[in-house]
Design an enzyme around this catalytic site. Sequence first.
Site, PDB file in Angstrom:
ATOM      1  CG  ASP A  85      -2.112   0.872   1.108  1.00 13.60           C
ATOM      2  OD1 ASP A  85      -2.283   1.485   0.039  1.00 13.60           O
ATOM      3  OD2 ASP A  85      -2.878   0.981   2.083  1.00 13.60           O
ATOM      4  CE1 TYR A 126       3.946  -6.317   3.825  1.00 15.95           C
ATOM      5  CE2 TYR A 126       3.345  -8.636   3.780  1.00 15.95           C
ATOM      6  CZ  TYR A 126       3.364  -7.392   3.181  1.00 15.95           C
ATOM      7  OH  TYR A 126       2.804  -7.216   1.939  1.00 15.95           O
TER       8      TYR A 126
END
Length: 559
Positions: free
Chosen positions: A168, A230
């Site tokens: 994003d 992540y």
Amino acid sequence: MSKRGAAWEEEAAAVAKSARTDSSEATQSVAEQASPPRSEKEPDVSAIDASNTEEKSLVSQVENAHAASAPAVPQPAETTASNDTFLQEKKESNDAQASHEGQGRQAKRKVAIFFGYCGSGYSGLQINPGVKTIEGDIFDAFCRAGAVSEENAVNPNKIQLQRAARTDRGVHAAGNLLTAKLMLEPPVLAEGQTLTEYVNTLLPPHVRIWGMRRVQNAFNARTSCDSRLYEYLLPTYVFLPPKPYSSMWKMLRRLNVGEQSSESNLAPWDDPAVRHIVMLNHPFWQVQGYEKEFAEDMHAKRKWRISADELARVRSVFDMYTGPHNFHNFTVGKEFRDRSSHRVMKQLSVSDPKIINDTEWVSVKFHGQSFMLHQIRKMIGLLVLIGRTNAPLSLISQAFGPARIHVPKAPGLGLLLVEPHFGGYNVKVANNNERIDRMIAQRAGTSKPLPENAEGGKREPVDFVEFQEKMDAFKQTFIYDEIHRTEDATAEFAKWLNYLDVFVGPDFEYLNPEGRIPDCAILRLGEQRRAPGGQPKAEDAAESDSESDVPATNEELEG
């Protein structure tokens, strides 16, 4: 039958016989006139041919019978598979060469592109017309390098561009992966220069190509990816309880004590109803007080250090996310019944604290199969809420249930993709390479020659081991340092906490000591609540959780 009938039949038969005899004699006469007479010593070729044909037929029958009686020799499955693999690779190579020879350009090869980037200043990874994206910069660089033909430069789909993880806006990546069909040796390359080296000269320093490797044509960066790793960098001061007499603090007092705060606004340490509740009378606020301005509070927060017990509780809360769960409350636009909301968290961890620029930080790592839009940021959001309000750990399990609640998303600043994993594909490649090696070894022991470029069907694994040193250096300079500098300059995490603390409304009443979700805190799908005065919900006003923000391919957008 009558005698007359029998006589007629005998007469007809005689006539037919006479006609056949006349025809045969006429044919023989014509043949004799057309060809010279055969010598008496000259053999009859037709007779010899007939004899040879009969002999060959007998030999063939004997051989077939012998073959049928002999035991069948089984063909090894791996040899057949390896031959098929090699022939397929050879066919693909020949087809590609044939299709381009007439056009005077190089053949395109499918490659995995290993790259990293700092997401600051970009509107996400994937190409989106009208906005600046990382893929847009990379695609443009390959076009300028001549790795993409002019007719394909108008549309990245023509080179089958795919990505492993679609990040994003503002999210970084130390390692990510693209697949595309490129011309690997464009004429602009200097002698000894690789396409990777040349393309990096066309990219900004905060976007780097680590390398490229040939992959099987069936490889797809997204669907071949088994899992993603992540990391989220978090300053530990976010776990400090709300400031006394903020809206959040007043709500917590009511939920824990059962009465409204006194009108005299006694200091928590002077209020007999709350002085024994650490969350409402935290030592930090006893020293700092609750009447100072934001900047003074911020200076003190940076010097605060989390205790071992507080960190242990944060880790216990975070462990509740491990395993398969329904994360419909941790994204937008998903219902509880939507099966795509089910995700698997393989491994989660919270590092030991580390002091950087006088602020204490922890690294929170998520290893999962895949992630939905805002999922990681919302997981951090609920972790922080529970950590700073002493809500029960069971609230995490409640969030996996059907009740829809407002879970704020943490700032995107601290999030980065470490790397995607391709374990299943790498096993497949290793097995294929082994079969080709066996085929080569088998051919070497016989007189049968090896095919040209017998090694051509082998492929390298898709992993980041080779690039780890470069990635670590890039991550420190362009990601970690950028996150720390931005936080020091903007206090983004403190501003996010301030939005939470000033929120007025029932959304966060699930932070009660019983760990239950009351009816007043349950939201309807798509509901956008507003605080008094028309202020947006308790989070960054520039980034709402409105479903109007959800792209059509929500399930592919991660982080």
